[in-house]
Design an enzyme around this catalytic site. Structure first.
Site, PDB file in Angstrom:
ATOM      1  N   SER A  23       0.834  -1.198   0.000  1.00  0.00           N
ATOM      2  CA  SER A  23       0.000   0.000   0.000  1.00  0.00           C
ATOM      3  C   SER A  23       0.869   1.248   0.000  1.00  0.00           C
ATOM      4  O   SER A  23       1.835   1.344   0.737  1.00  0.00           O
ATOM      5  CB  SER A  23      -0.906  -0.004   1.232  1.00  0.00           C
ATOM      6  OG  SER A  23      -0.143   0.006   2.414  1.00  0.00           O
ATOM      7  N   TYR A  24       0.506   2.198  -0.845  1.00  0.00           N
ATOM      8  CA  TYR A  24       1.127   3.515  -0.908  1.00  0.00           C
ATOM      9  C   TYR A  24       2.574   3.503  -1.377  1.00  0.00           C
ATOM     10  O   TYR A  24       3.279   4.470  -1.197  1.00  0.00           O
ATOM     11  CB  TYR A  24       1.048   4.230   0.451  1.00  0.00           C
ATOM     12  CG  TYR A  24      -0.341   4.397   0.962  1.00  0.00           C
ATOM     13  CD1 TYR A  24      -1.237   5.261   0.331  1.00  0.00           C
ATOM     14  CD2 TYR A  24      -0.790   3.689   2.063  1.00  0.00           C
ATOM     15  CE1 TYR A  24      -2.535   5.421   0.800  1.00  0.00           C
ATOM     16  CE2 TYR A  24      -2.090   3.840   2.532  1.00  0.00           C
ATOM     17  CZ  TYR A  24      -2.944   4.712   1.895  1.00  0.00           C
ATOM     18  OH  TYR A  24      -4.226   4.861   2.361  1.00  0.00           O
ATOM     19  N   GLY A  25       3.094   2.443  -1.962  1.00  0.00           N
ATOM     20  CA  GLY A  25       4.460   2.510  -2.473  1.00  0.00           C
ATOM     21  C   GLY A  25       5.175   1.186  -2.441  1.00  0.00           C
ATOM     22  O   GLY A  25       4.605   0.153  -2.140  1.00  0.00           O
ATOM     23  N   SER A  26       6.482   1.241  -2.770  1.00  0.00           N
ATOM     24  CA  SER A  26       7.305   0.035  -2.802  1.00  0.00           C
ATOM     25  C   SER A  26       8.096  -0.092  -1.511  1.00  0.00           C
ATOM     26  O   SER A  26       8.391   0.898  -0.847  1.00  0.00           O
ATOM     27  CB  SER A  26       8.265   0.109  -3.995  1.00  0.00           C
ATOM     28  OG  SER A  26       7.542   0.175  -5.202  1.00  0.00           O
ATOM     29  N   VAL A  27       8.441  -1.323  -1.157  1.00  0.00           N
ATOM     30  CA  VAL A  27       9.236  -1.580   0.043  1.00  0.00           C
ATOM     31  C   VAL A  27      10.538  -2.250  -0.364  1.00  0.00           C
ATOM     32  O   VAL A  27      10.553  -3.181  -1.156  1.00  0.00           O
ATOM     33  CB  VAL A  27       8.468  -2.476   1.047  1.00  0.00           C
ATOM     34  CG1 VAL A  27       9.278  -2.680   2.321  1.00  0.00           C
ATOM     35  CG2 VAL A  27       7.116  -1.864   1.385  1.00  0.00           C
ATOM     36  N   LYS A  42      10.089   1.701   3.236  1.00  0.00           N
ATOM     37  CA  LYS A  42       8.956   1.921   2.345  1.00  0.00           C
ATOM     38  C   LYS A  42       9.131   3.274   1.665  1.00  0.00           C
ATOM     39  O   LYS A  42       9.292   4.301   2.333  1.00  0.00           O
ATOM     40  CB  LYS A  42       7.638   1.884   3.126  1.00  0.00           C
ATOM     41  CG  LYS A  42       6.404   2.102   2.240  1.00  0.00           C
ATOM     42  CD  LYS A  42       5.127   2.230   3.051  1.00  0.00           C
ATOM     43  CE  LYS A  42       4.640   0.908   3.558  1.00  0.00           C
ATOM     44  NZ  LYS A  42       3.257   1.005   4.115  1.00  0.00           N
ATOM     45  N   ASP A 132      -7.755  -3.767   8.981  1.00  0.00           N
ATOM     46  CA  ASP A 132      -7.443  -4.348   7.666  1.00  0.00           C
ATOM     47  C   ASP A 132      -6.656  -5.650   7.840  1.00  0.00           C
ATOM     48  O   ASP A 132      -5.632  -5.864   7.202  1.00  0.00           O
ATOM     49  CB  ASP A 132      -6.667  -3.355   6.807  1.00  0.00           C
ATOM     50  CG  ASP A 132      -6.777  -3.660   5.310  1.00  0.00           C
ATOM     51  OD1 ASP A 132      -7.656  -4.471   4.929  1.00  0.00           O
ATOM     52  OD2 ASP A 132      -5.999  -3.095   4.521  1.00  0.00           O
ATOM     53  N   ASP A 159     -12.318   7.043  24.687  1.00  0.00           N
ATOM     54  CA  ASP A 159     -13.226   6.626  25.759  1.00  0.00           C
ATOM     55  C   ASP A 159     -14.629   7.169  25.534  1.00  0.00           C
ATOM     56  O   ASP A 159     -15.613   6.575  25.961  1.00  0.00           O
ATOM     57  CB  ASP A 159     -12.691   7.106  27.112  1.00  0.00           C
ATOM     58  CG  ASP A 159     -11.433   6.350  27.512  1.00  0.00           C
ATOM     59  OD1 ASP A 159     -11.300   5.184  27.090  1.00  0.00           O
ATOM     60  OD2 ASP A 159     -10.595   6.932  28.202  1.00  0.00           O
TER      61      ASP A 159
END
Length: 243
Positions: A23-27, A42, A132, A159
């Site tokens: 998600s949101y890019g490469s690692v 990431k 998720d 709370d």
């Protein structure tokens, strides 16, 4: 065999993509030059939703558990944000199933579920919902220990507001109350864990063959899903999923 992507960055040497595009890019797998520690970085383009990235970083910063991927820091370089995290060398559970071209055994599933439950216990005691849970967001290190990752949609319960009421997550793994926006709490993660157990056993979640929008209408109206071929599994495992 290393790819040709080897260059220094903020005291790290990037070696090669390790989990593909998440998600949101490469690692990338990386080596911290000073300590020699292997880490994951990431790479996130700035034109993505920075609010979601900041939320992910905030959740990871607050976590200190053997069952949650550790966060070490983040840096801006050119038009990208680089997030430095714990390296989990075996990749995600879904990566492993795809590469092996087979599902997990009951013993393997039990091992992954045990660690995942420990991670969820840690989050839920701190009033955090992951939101998720699925095989793609459970990473394994080289010792085979499972860790929760990808906190971009994680939520904090206050709370004064004990139940969330926003639809976030991946449709096939969503709990009915999340889809119906009737308010939900940490129990929604437990539903998703049950769906993940079915995914690890059968290779895909229930309704995985149909369009996600159709699944969103089916999940709240149908009975809780179970195994397609229950005779292949121990009664204890079937009972665990039913709960």
């Amino acid at each position: 065999m290393f790819h040709n992507l080897i260059y220094p960055c903020f005291g790290y040497i990037l070696i090669y993509p390790c989990f593909g595009c998440r998600s949101y890019g490469s690692v990338y797998k990386a080596l911290h030059k000073e300590s020699g520690q292997v880490l994951a970085i990431k790479q996130v383009p700035i034109d993505t939703d920075l609010q979601e990235i900041i939320k992910e970083i905030s959740i990871m910063q607050q976590c200190d558990s053997h069952h949650v991927v550790k966060y070490y820091g983040s840096y801006f370089k050119d038009s990208d944000l680089w997030i430095v995290m714990e390296y989990c060398g075996a990749g995600s559970v879904s990566d492993i199933m795809r590469l092996r071209k087979k599902t997990l055994t009951e013993e393997e599933i039990a091992t992954v579920i045990y660690d995942t439950l420990r991670g969820l216990e840690y989050l839920h005691l701190r009033r955090k919902i992951h939101r998720d849970i699925k095989a793609g967001n459970i990473l394994l290190n080289t010792q085979g220990h499972a860790k929760l990752a990808d906190f971009g949609v994680a939520g904090q319960l206050s709370d004064t507001m004990a139940k969330r009421n926003t639809v976030i997550g991946t449709p096939f793994w969503m709990a009915p109350e999340v889809i119906q926006e009737i308010g939900y709490d940490c129990v929604a993660d437990i539903w998703s864990l049950g769906i993940t157990a079915l995914e690890m056993a059968e290779g895909k979640p229930p309704y995985g063959d149909i369009h996600p929008m159709r699944a969103i209408f089916m999940i709240p109206t149908k009975p809780p899903p179970s195994f397609r071929e229950p005779d292949q599994w121990q009664p204890e495992f079937i009972d665990f999923v039913s709960r």
